[in-house]
Design a protein around this motif. Sequence first.
Motif, PDB file in Angstrom:
ATOM      1  N   GLU A  12       0.843  -1.184   0.000  1.00 24.26           N
ATOM      2  CA  GLU A  12       0.000   0.000   0.000  1.00 24.26           C
ATOM      3  C   GLU A  12       0.882   1.238   0.000  1.00 24.26           C
ATOM      4  N   ALA A  14       0.747   5.797   0.450  1.00 25.60           N
ATOM      5  CA  ALA A  14       0.003   7.007   0.819  1.00 25.60           C
ATOM      6  C   ALA A  14       0.819   8.227   0.397  1.00 25.60           C
ATOM      7  N   ARG A  15       0.137   9.196  -0.173  1.00 22.29           N
ATOM      8  CA  ARG A  15       0.782  10.465  -0.521  1.00 22.29           C
ATOM      9  C   ARG A  15       1.100  11.218   0.767  1.00 22.29           C
ATOM     10  N   GLU A  18      -1.627  13.035   2.440  1.00 23.24           N
ATOM     11  CA  GLU A  18      -2.717  12.220   2.989  1.00 23.24           C
ATOM     12  C   GLU A  18      -2.314  11.531   4.289  1.00 23.24           C
ATOM     13  N   ILE A  19      -1.169  11.936   4.864  1.00 23.69           N
ATOM     14  CA  ILE A  19      -0.727  11.388   6.142  1.00 23.69           C
ATOM     15  C   ILE A  19      -1.185  12.347   7.235  1.00 23.69           C
ATOM     16  N   TYR A  22       2.156  10.699  11.954  1.00 22.22           N
ATOM     17  CA  TYR A  22       3.346   9.865  11.746  1.00 22.22           C
ATOM     18  C   TYR A  22       4.214  10.013  12.991  1.00 22.22           C
ATOM     19  N   ALA A  34      -2.975   7.252   7.760  1.00 26.09           N
ATOM     20  CA  ALA A  34      -2.939   7.794   6.403  1.00 26.09           C
ATOM     21  C   ALA A  34      -4.054   7.188   5.571  1.00 26.09           C
ATOM     22  N   ALA A  35      -4.322   7.804   4.428  1.00 24.52           N
ATOM     23  CA  ALA A  35      -5.266   7.272   3.452  1.00 24.52           C
ATOM     24  C   ALA A  35      -4.485   6.329   2.537  1.00 24.52           C
ATOM     25  N   TRP A  36      -4.480   5.042   2.873  1.00 29.66           N
ATOM     26  CA  TRP A  36      -3.693   4.053   2.131  1.00 29.66           C
ATOM     27  C   TRP A  36      -4.420   3.627   0.855  1.00 29.66           C
ATOM     28  N   GLN A  37      -3.639   3.434  -0.209  1.00 27.75           N
ATOM     29  CA  GLN A  37      -4.147   2.903  -1.471  1.00 27.75           C
ATOM     30  C   GLN A  37      -3.389   1.612  -1.765  1.00 27.75           C
ATOM     31  N   LEU A  78       5.748   9.761  -1.493  1.00 26.47           N
ATOM     32  CA  LEU A  78       4.937   8.755  -0.825  1.00 26.47           C
ATOM     33  C   LEU A  78       5.639   8.113   0.357  1.00 26.47           C
TER      34      LEU A  78
END
Length: 129
Positions: A12, A14-15, A18-19, A22, A34-37, A78
């Motif tokens: 996955e 994340a940009r 979009e974190i 951390y 984060a918004a994971w893809q 990323l």
Amino acid sequence: MDSKINSICKVEFARLGEISDYQESPNGTVLVTAAWQVLPIARPPRLSVSESLTKGGRVFESNFSAQLNYKVMNKDLLIVRISFSDGGQPLIIGNRDLPVRFQESHELAAKTLTFSHSSWHYPYREADI
């Protein structure tokens, strides 16, 4: 070093934008919100982590390669989360100061994504919540 580093089951990313959180811990773990893809991997990817000594100290180089089902074409900065089939804590590669950048090559029969990342520490494990 991890002996089962190539039993990867999910990757996955994340940009940086979009974190939302951390937090690194001195015990070698990190907590990331984060918004994971999910990366659309076609075959099990390969990850190697090597250590070298330089004039500036110890450096860990992470090299990743995967065949994709379709193009991702992501040129953003990323962080990457790599999960393993043995159920161990995922690895986190990259951070806000030293992010990851994907490189893709597309051929008629294959779409390949790679990245290399250098850091002063071994990739962090994701902390248990």
